[in-house]
Design a protein around this motif. Structure first.
Motif, mmCIF file in Angstrom:
data_model
loop_
_atom_site.group_PDB
_atom_site.id
_atom_site.type_symbol
_atom_site.label_atom_id
_atom_site.label_comp_id
_atom_site.label_asym_id
_atom_site.label_seq_id
_atom_site.Cartn_x
_atom_site.Cartn_y
_atom_site.Cartn_z
ATOM 1 N N LYS A 88 0.733 79.154 47.274
ATOM 2 C CA LYS A 88 0.122 77.911 46.677
ATOM 3 C C LYS A 88 0.019 78.758 45.390
ATOM 4 C CE LYS A 88 -3.700 76.121 49.386
ATOM 5 N NZ LYS A 88 -4.291 76.364 50.639
ATOM 6 N N ILE A 89 -0.681 79.690 44.872
ATOM 7 C CA ILE A 89 -0.722 79.622 43.277
ATOM 8 C C ILE A 89 0.316 79.140 42.661
ATOM 9 C CG2 ILE A 89 -1.756 82.003 41.992
ATOM 10 C CD1 ILE A 89 -3.612 82.692 43.857
ATOM 11 N N PHE A 90 1.544 80.050 43.004
ATOM 12 C CA PHE A 90 2.330 79.446 42.458
ATOM 13 C C PHE A 90 2.829 78.316 41.734
ATOM 14 C CE2 PHE A 90 7.904 79.046 43.407
ATOM 15 C CZ PHE A 90 8.050 79.952 42.232
ATOM 16 N N LEU A 91 2.779 77.509 42.812
ATOM 17 C CA LEU A 91 3.467 76.195 43.112
ATOM 18 C C LEU A 91 2.215 75.405 42.219
ATOM 19 C CD1 LEU A 91 3.394 74.957 46.569
ATOM 20 C CD2 LEU A 91 5.148 75.132 45.368
ATOM 21 N N ALA A 92 0.717 76.041 42.204
ATOM 22 C CA ALA A 92 0.091 75.424 41.004
ATOM 23 C C ALA A 92 0.707 75.603 40.033
ATOM 24 C CB ALA A 92 -0.955 76.047 41.173
ATOM 25 N N ASP A 93 0.950 76.922 39.346
ATOM 26 C CA ASP A 93 1.554 77.662 38.102
ATOM 27 C C ASP A 93 2.500 76.517 37.929
ATOM 28 O OD1 ASP A 93 -0.875 79.051 37.789
ATOM 29 O OD2 ASP A 93 0.898 80.991 38.485
ATOM 30 N N MET A 94 3.403 76.304 38.824
ATOM 31 C CA MET A 94 4.532 75.488 38.566
ATOM 32 C C MET A 94 4.650 74.052 37.741
ATOM 33 S SD MET A 94 7.115 77.541 38.597
ATOM 34 C CE MET A 94 8.285 76.126 38.651
ATOM 35 N N VAL A 95 3.267 73.408 38.673
ATOM 36 C CA VAL A 95 3.087 72.100 38.000
ATOM 37 C C VAL A 95 2.450 72.172 36.681
ATOM 38 C CG1 VAL A 95 1.558 70.542 38.316
ATOM 39 C CG2 VAL A 95 2.541 71.375 40.505
ATOM 40 N N ASP A 96 1.990 73.497 37.014
ATOM 41 C CA ASP A 96 0.924 73.655 35.036
ATOM 42 C C ASP A 96 2.589 73.135 33.970
ATOM 43 O OD1 ASP A 96 -1.678 72.722 35.364
ATOM 44 O OD2 ASP A 96 -1.842 74.793 35.102
ATOM 45 N N THR A 97 3.687 74.315 34.353
ATOM 46 C CA THR A 97 4.317 73.843 33.068
ATOM 47 C C THR A 97 5.077 73.132 33.291
ATOM 48 O OG1 THR A 97 4.431 76.412 33.948
ATOM 49 C CG2 THR A 97 6.596 75.967 33.062
ATOM 50 N N LEU A 98 5.484 72.779 34.339
ATOM 51 C CA LEU A 98 6.386 71.269 34.128
ATOM 52 C C LEU A 98 5.452 70.055 33.616
ATOM 53 C CD1 LEU A 98 7.773 71.210 38.150
ATOM 54 C CD2 LEU A 98 8.941 72.026 35.966
ATOM 55 N N ASP A 99 6.796 69.136 33.195
ATOM 56 C CA ASP A 99 5.866 68.010 32.395
ATOM 57 C C ASP A 99 5.921 67.134 33.521
ATOM 58 O OD1 ASP A 99 5.333 66.320 30.544
ATOM 59 O OD2 ASP A 99 7.126 65.772 29.801
ATOM 60 N N VAL A 100 4.928 66.632 34.604
ATOM 61 C CA VAL A 100 4.460 65.771 35.061
ATOM 62 C C VAL A 100 3.850 64.153 34.751
ATOM 63 C CG1 VAL A 100 3.241 65.366 37.079
ATOM 64 C CG2 VAL A 100 4.206 67.735 36.752
ATOM 65 N N GLY A 101 5.306 63.564 35.239
ATOM 66 C CA GLY A 101 5.033 62.020 34.958
ATOM 67 C C GLY A 101 5.888 61.499 35.488
ATOM 68 N N ALA A 102 5.117 59.933 35.714
ATOM 69 C CA ALA A 102 6.254 59.016 36.833
ATOM 70 C C ALA A 102 8.042 59.174 35.619
ATOM 71 C CB ALA A 102 5.363 57.773 36.282
ATOM 72 N N GLU A 103 7.525 59.505 34.140
ATOM 73 C CA GLU A 103 9.167 59.116 33.775
ATOM 74 C C GLU A 103 9.678 60.449 33.289
ATOM 75 O OE1 GLU A 103 11.183 56.290 33.558
ATOM 76 O OE2 GLU A 103 9.136 54.992 34.916
ATOM 77 N N ALA A 104 8.328 61.695 33.760
ATOM 78 C CA ALA A 104 9.400 62.758 33.511
ATOM 79 C C ALA A 104 9.344 63.801 35.156
ATOM 80 C CB ALA A 104 8.103 63.722 33.010
ATOM 81 N N THR A 105 8.879 64.468 35.568
ATOM 82 C CA THR A 105 9.069 65.681 36.648
ATOM 83 C C THR A 105 8.517 65.013 37.615
ATOM 84 O OG1 THR A 105 10.240 66.831 35.101
ATOM 85 C CG2 THR A 105 9.252 67.684 37.588
ATOM 86 N N ARG A 106 8.541 64.666 39.430
ATOM 87 C CA ARG A 106 8.157 63.889 39.768
ATOM 88 C C ARG A 106 7.934 65.812 40.574
ATOM 89 N NH1 ARG A 106 9.688 58.066 41.207
ATOM 90 N NH2 ARG A 106 9.575 57.170 38.913
ATOM 91 N N VAL A 107 7.243 65.601 41.404
ATOM 92 C CA VAL A 107 7.136 66.775 42.733
ATOM 93 C C VAL A 107 6.656 66.565 43.793
ATOM 94 C CG1 VAL A 107 5.602 68.975 42.614
ATOM 95 C CG2 VAL A 107 6.538 68.205 40.751
ATOM 96 N N ALA A 108 7.805 66.971 44.782
ATOM 97 C CA ALA A 108 6.753 67.259 46.178
ATOM 98 C C ALA A 108 7.095 68.297 46.571
ATOM 99 C CB ALA A 108 7.994 66.150 47.558
ATOM 100 N N VAL A 109 5.882 68.470 47.848
ATOM 101 C CA VAL A 109 6.424 69.353 48.592
ATOM 102 C C VAL A 109 6.606 69.144 49.893
ATOM 103 C CG1 VAL A 109 5.091 71.696 50.120
ATOM 104 C CG2 VAL A 109 4.329 70.717 46.879
ATOM 105 N N VAL A 110 7.473 70.456 50.792
ATOM 106 C CA VAL A 110 7.498 70.354 52.085
ATOM 107 C C VAL A 110 8.125 71.716 52.455
ATOM 108 C CG1 VAL A 110 9.986 70.273 53.985
ATOM 109 C CG2 VAL A 110 9.767 68.573 51.903
ATOM 110 N N ASN A 111 6.501 71.629 53.507
ATOM 111 C CA ASN A 111 6.491 72.787 54.399
ATOM 112 C C ASN A 111 6.859 72.953 55.587
ATOM 113 O OD1 ASN A 111 4.692 75.041 55.337
ATOM 114 N ND2 ASN A 111 2.537 73.699 55.445
ATOM 115 N N TYR A 112 7.111 74.078 56.139
ATOM 116 C CA TYR A 112 8.129 74.499 57.593
ATOM 117 C C TYR A 112 7.778 75.670 58.010
ATOM 118 C CZ TYR A 112 11.727 77.606 55.174
ATOM 119 O OH TYR A 112 12.267 79.137 54.859
ATOM 120 N N ALA A 113 7.815 75.978 59.262
ATOM 121 C CA ALA A 113 7.854 76.631 60.114
ATOM 122 C C ALA A 113 8.827 76.297 61.687
ATOM 123 C CB ALA A 113 6.818 77.267 60.173
ATOM 124 N N SER A 114 8.840 76.283 62.941
ATOM 125 C CA SER A 114 9.579 76.145 63.499
ATOM 126 C C SER A 114 8.893 74.088 63.099
ATOM 127 C CB SER A 114 8.712 76.248 65.133
ATOM 128 O OG SER A 114 7.675 75.849 65.307
#
Length: 299
Positions: A88-114
């Motif tokens: 989760k820290i890795f994900l947060a750091d990645m979000v910090d790095t990216l240019d996030v926005g409606a017209e920039a980068t959009r992000v989603a997270v898919v969590n999985y196990a079984s």
């Protein structure tokens, strides 16, 4: 006395003349000029470009090209609670790095196990604070490792226009980053091929006991640019800089200050004029030296 003085002048002139003649301007087709220009271009090309980010700051924006980015994270039983927090820290750091926005980068997270759970989709958050808060709320699912099912779910549900993905006509790059530490309990090769064929670029990140063959089956080519491995979750955060380099490279351009360009052009013109004047003077000096040599020869 006069003869001694003349010989001294001749000796000094002889020492200066080679250097003076070396400043003579070269013609456009002169091989020496072509060689010098080629060397200068090689030196210029070897200089690193000015990047649009500061690698020392984890919250810097890389101004990456707009992306539809989906993280697919393994939270099976083999991932301990403390290790999942590192993800989760890795994900947060990645979000910090990216240019996030409606017209920039959009992000989603898919969590999985079984099973597979879409934590949030591409249209849910267009600012970093809200997105990072959503990441902190993600909980592990435990049990198995159905990586193939997670990829299929991401492709069919997360990368859709209904979930916030931009239309194909917009030509927005679609990227999936898979993080796993085990061997998939289902087939990944075929579903990954279908996902890649649909236009999704896949990066596979393996941790600890991750199966390298499975990572290679999932990832896009060239594999050396899309498959990563770290020994423990404790160092997964270091991959942030690698992805920063990969995702920000397109917009890392050199921006020339037009004032500096004009100043360099003026300096070059002034230098050329000065060299031409010096060459004329040296030609005059050379003629005088030749006359002195003739005078000394008659003494």
């Amino acid at each position: 006395m006069m003869k001694t003085l003349l010989w001294s002048l001749l000796c000094c002139a002889a020492l200066l003349l080679p250097d003076a003649r070396a400043t003579h301007p070269l013609n456009a087709g002169d091989p020496r000029l072509i060689s010098a220009q080629s060397y200068a271009q090689t030196r210029l090309n070897g200089r690193p470009p000015i990047r649009t980010l500061n690698p020392e700051k984890t919250d810097s924006q890389c101004m990456s090209r707009p992306l539809d980015l989906v993280f697919i994270i393994d939270s099976s039983r083999s991932v301990r609670p403390g290790e999942f927090e590192k993800v989760k820290i890795f994900l947060a750091d990645m979000v910090d790095t990216l240019d996030v926005g409606a017209e920039a980068t959009r992000v989603a997270v898919v969590n999985y196990a079984s099973t597979v759970k879409i934590e949030f989709v591409l249209k849910n958050y267009f600012n970093k604070p809200d997105m990072k808060k959503a990441i902190t709320r993600i909980e592990p699912l435990a049990a198995g490792t159905m990586t193939g099912l997670a990829i299929k779910t991401a492709m069919n549900e997360a990368f859709t226009e209904e979930s916030g993905a931009r239309p194909r006509s917009r030509k927005i790059t679609k990227v999936a980053i898979i993080v796993t530490d085990g061997r998939p309990q289902d087939q990944v090769e075929e579903v990954s091929a279908v996902a890649r064929a649909s236009g999704i670029e896949i990066y596979a990140v393996g941790v600890d006991r991750a199966d390298m063959r499975s990572l290679q089956q999932m990832a896009s080519i060239p594999l050396e640019d899309h498959v990563f491995y770290v020994e423990t979750y404790g160092v997964i955060e270091k991959l942030t800089s690698k992805f920063r380099e990969t995702l920000c490279e397109v917009r890392a351009v050199v921006v020339e200050d037009p004032c500096k360009c004009e100043a360099r052009l003026m300096f070059a013109k002034q230098t050329q004029a000065a060299l031409q004047q010096l060459t004329a003077k040296l030609a005059d000096v050379s003629g005088r030296i030749e006359r002195l040599e003739n005078m000394v020869g008659h003494i």
